[in-house]
Enzyme design. Structure first.
Site, PDB file in Angstrom:
ATOM      1  N   ASP A  86     -39.980   8.710  15.360  1.00 44.80           N
ATOM      2  CA  ASP A  86     -40.834   7.532  15.473  1.00 44.80           C
ATOM      3  C   ASP A  86     -40.184   6.545  16.434  1.00 44.80           C
ATOM      4  O   ASP A  86     -38.952   6.447  16.506  1.00 44.80           O
ATOM      5  CB  ASP A  86     -41.099   6.890  14.107  1.00 44.80           C
ATOM      6  N   ASP A 105     -46.783   0.355   7.807  1.00 45.11           N
ATOM      7  CA  ASP A 105     -45.357   0.154   7.563  1.00 45.11           C
ATOM      8  C   ASP A 105     -45.168  -1.057   6.645  1.00 45.11           C
ATOM      9  O   ASP A 105     -45.354  -2.195   7.058  1.00 45.11           O
ATOM     10  CB  ASP A 105     -44.655  -0.067   8.907  1.00 45.11           C
ATOM     11  N   GLU A 119     -42.368  -2.859   4.535  1.00 45.82           N
ATOM     12  CA  GLU A 119     -40.937  -2.953   4.257  1.00 45.82           C
ATOM     13  C   GLU A 119     -40.499  -4.406   4.168  1.00 45.82           C
ATOM     14  O   GLU A 119     -41.323  -5.313   4.217  1.00 45.82           O
ATOM     15  CB  GLU A 119     -40.123  -2.173   5.285  1.00 45.82           C
TER      16      GLU A 119
END
Length: 285
Positions: A84, A173, A175
């Site tokens: 990634d 994503d 986080e």
């Protein structure tokens, strides 16, 4: 009978009382207006200040460590190597990665509703042209705008999906917040609802259920270890060690494992949990 003259104390007291009553009524009216009381409750954080420093795992490594970046132990299970990337990787040497055995890639497309990766075209198209199956991901900032707004921005700026056999569903994503409070100042229920909004909007726009990227540690802390997504959204889990480790609630297995942040050429390397034909099936939908 006393006569009240201009400036008398009795008139002054009465006037002050009238003014106070008027102000109180005005305040009460404002509080009752639609949106006035809710404005403070829905106040948003400013747009990201350094989105080029935020990529899948950037905050995982900061908060959870890299565990030495150890490579996975040998396994009989079939896996497919992937990477990634984001703007911090610049122009990527895709032919080098392809020749080393990398067969898929996820590319950061957007963050919040204000940032697009300036290297997205080179990375997204370059991985595809090298022969890889590729997809895009969005770095979430749930305190800056709604889930629907960010999902729409993502789809409109490279995060769409096409049934060409080579495009993976988009990934969200989730986080640690790189700008402040770990959980973006939201309750566990608030974060879960924000994600539901994002996922529902993405599916309405593309027809696909998106992948969720998250660590077990952050998920437990910020969602109360919610099991609301495990039966729907494929899990992409970061853990820099010899195994994927404990999974968040709701998932019986991971789909993608980000196993190191210090791999060759680009740093972040992943393993798809299955043979190549299963990766193709994920792309096909």
């Amino acid at each position: 009978m006393p006569v009240l003259r201009s400036g008398s104390p009795h008139r002054s007291v009465r006037s002050r009382a009238t003014v106070a009553g008027t102000l109180l009524a005005t305040v009460s009216l404002l509080v009752g207006l639609p949106g006035t009381a809710g404005a403070a409750a829905t106040a948003r954080a400013p747009e990201p200040r350094h989105p080029e420093l935020d990529w899948a795992g950037s905050q995982i490594a900061r908060h959870e460590g890299t565990k030495g970046g150890a490579l996975p132990s040998p396994s009989l299970a079939a896996t497919v190597e992937g990477v990634d990337v984001s703007s911090h990787n610049g122009n990527v040497a895709w032919s080098t990665l392809w020749n080393s055995g990398v067969k898929f890639a996820y590319v950061k497309a957007t963050e919040s509703t204000s940032y697009t990766n300036p290297y997205f075209a080179q990375q997204y198209n370059g991985s595809y042209n090298s022969g890889m199956i590729r997809g895009a991901y969005h770095f979430a900032t749930p305190d800056t705008s709604s889930g629907a707004a960010q999902a729409n921005y993502f789809v409109d700026h490279g995060g769409g999906w096409s049934k060409d056999g080579r495009t993976l569903p988009g990934a969200l994503d989730m986080e640690y917040n790189p700008y402040g409070a770990t959980c973006y100042g939201l309750s566990a229920a608030g974060l879960v609802n924000w994600m539901k909004d994002w996922f529902a909007t993405y599916k309405a726009r593309t027809g696909r259920d998106a992948v969720v990227y998250t660590s077990t540690g952050w998920w437990k802390q910020c969602t109360g270890n919610s099991d609301a997504f495990g039966s729907i959204n494929p899990l992409w889990i970061p853990r820099y060690g010899s195994s994927a480790g404990e999974l968040p609630a709701g998932w019986g297995f991971h789909t993608i494992w980000q196993y190191t942040s210090t791999g060759p050429t680009v740093g972040d390397h992943n393993k798809f949990n299955g043979a190549y034909d299963r990766l193709q099936a994920l792309a096909d939908g």
